[in-house]
Design a protein around this motif. Structure first.
Motif, mmCIF file in Angstrom:
data_model
loop_
_atom_site.group_PDB
_atom_site.id
_atom_site.type_symbol
_atom_site.label_atom_id
_atom_site.label_comp_id
_atom_site.label_asym_id
_atom_site.label_seq_id
_atom_site.Cartn_x
_atom_site.Cartn_y
_atom_site.Cartn_z
ATOM 1 N N ASN A 135 0.817 -1.225 0.000
ATOM 2 C CA ASN A 135 0.000 0.000 0.000
ATOM 3 C C ASN A 135 0.841 1.261 0.000
ATOM 4 N N ILE A 136 2.111 1.156 -0.433
ATOM 5 C CA ILE A 136 3.005 2.307 -0.316
ATOM 6 C C ILE A 136 3.839 2.498 -1.578
ATOM 7 N N THR A 137 4.005 3.747 -1.957
ATOM 8 C CA THR A 137 4.887 4.147 -3.056
ATOM 9 C C THR A 137 5.354 5.560 -2.761
ATOM 10 N N GLY A 138 6.116 6.158 -3.675
ATOM 11 C CA GLY A 138 6.532 7.526 -3.379
ATOM 12 C C GLY A 138 7.693 8.016 -4.199
ATOM 13 N N PHE A 139 8.483 8.904 -3.569
ATOM 14 C CA PHE A 139 9.554 9.608 -4.257
ATOM 15 C C PHE A 139 10.834 9.537 -3.434
ATOM 16 N N ALA A 140 11.830 8.863 -3.989
ATOM 17 C CA ALA A 140 13.118 8.724 -3.324
ATOM 18 C C ALA A 140 13.951 9.985 -3.548
ATOM 19 N N THR A 141 14.923 10.206 -2.674
ATOM 20 C CA THR A 141 15.744 11.410 -2.792
ATOM 21 C C THR A 141 17.064 11.169 -3.507
ATOM 22 N N VAL A 142 17.598 9.960 -3.409
ATOM 23 C CA VAL A 142 18.943 9.741 -3.935
ATOM 24 C C VAL A 142 19.047 8.372 -4.583
ATOM 25 N N VAL A 143 20.106 8.227 -5.370
ATOM 26 C CA VAL A 143 20.457 6.938 -5.948
ATOM 27 C C VAL A 143 21.479 6.284 -5.022
#
Length: 327
Positions: A135-143
């Motif tokens: 139930n979770i997704t999103g936006f990562a900050t770094v590689v």
């Protein structure tokens, strides 16, 4: 019933569902934010979410109800999570790795969109970036494996004689633990520098951290980014100046407020983009079907006034790469 009344009644039945749909039932968004440190308001990067929501025609107070709770200071987190879950929102949005992990542990049914999480796969939030699952997704900050090395390397370019660069971490930040265990040893070998770890989990411990870095004769310090240092930016900048430590920071507002340099993702842009995921979820898409996205904008900002105060000569090659130079 007279014919005219029958037609009017039938028309009302036909029109009312459309009218109800057009007016819309207000949807509820729960926002677990870092805030500006006051515990009462969102910070400037988080406010970018509203720009993104407006671009998708979601307006707080019109067709959307946004409930705010704050994850900072850390002892506030459990109560904030419980409050938001109790509201049964249509979707949850959360800033930062620790708060994201707490929300995921609290609900397996309410959709969650995270922002500003460095390594969501390594943290166990998602199965993979392309197929997050659950139930979770999103936006990562770094590689993972690249960004930390670039942060440290940027400071090394400004202080080419540096042989020891302290790394400021919060031991309660799960992303920091991953970086310390998996990335820093390789980065130290690659750059040929010692990278002593200095830890702070409270504002008061920041004073001890900088005193320790100075006592270890560090030639500079890198802040890996954490809600603590975000809200304590003035204190961190003052301590770096007090101990004459060149510093590279994860958040842009540091450079604007007198910090030497900032290298990192445009987090405000991530919040604007997160509104797109919120929009899709409110329209029926499952989080598991929305890939985790990564930054598309990284920025380098250098404060020349601070560089001069530290006696640094910033290499022209670095100034050319900078997105902004503050005179």
């Amino acid at each position: 019933m007279k014919r005219r009344e029958f037609i009017a009644a039938t028309a009302a039945l036909l029109v009312s569902p459309q009218r109800s749909w057009a007016q819309g039932t207000r949807r509820r968004l729960g926002f677990l934010a870092v805030g500006d440190g006051s515990g009462q308001a969102l910070n400037q990067t988080e406010l970018a979410l509203f720009d993104g929501l407006r671009s998708h025609s979601w307006i707080d107070g019109r067709n959307l109800i946004i409930e705010y709770r704050f994850s900072h200071p850390p002892d506030r987190l459990p109560a904030s999570v419980a409050d938001l879950i109790a509201l049964s929102p249509d979707v949850l949005i959360v800033a930062g790795p620790r708060a994201a992990a707490a929300l995921k542990s609290a609900t397996a049914t309410i959709p969650i969109v995270f922002v500003a999480v460095g390594n969501p796969v390594g943290l166990g939030l998602v199965q993979s970036l392309s197929r997050p699952g659950g139930n979770i997704t999103g936006f990562a900050t770094v590689v993972p494996g690249q960004f930390t090395s670039k942060m440290i390397g940027t400071l090394r370019e400004m202080v080419p004689t540096a042989s020891k660069i302290a790394i400021l971490v919060n031991p309660g930040n799960p992303i920091h633990r991953l970086i310390v265990a998996e990335e820093l040893p390789q980065t130290a070998r690659k750059l040929g520098v010692a990278l002593p770890i200095v830890e702070a989990s409270t504002a008061e411990e920041l004073d001890i951290v900088f005193a320790s870095a100075a006592a270890q004769h560090a030639d500079g310090i890198v802040d890996l980014g954490d809600p603590l240092t975000f809200v304590e930016a003035p204190r961190v900048i003052a301590l770096a100046a007090k101990y004459h430590l060149p510093a590279n920071y994860f958040f842009r507002h540091y450079a604007n407020a007198g910090g030497l340099s900032f290298y990192g993702p445009d987090i405000a842009d991530l919040f604007r983009r997160a509104a797109g995921h919120v929009d899709k979820i409110l329209k029926g898409t499952k989080p598991a079907d929305l890939p985790v996205e990564q930054p598309t904008k990284f920025e380098l900002v250098i404060n020349m006034k601070t560089a001069k105060a530290l006696g640094l000569t910033v290499p022209p090659s670095l100034l050319v790469r900078a997105d902004e130079v503050i005179e």
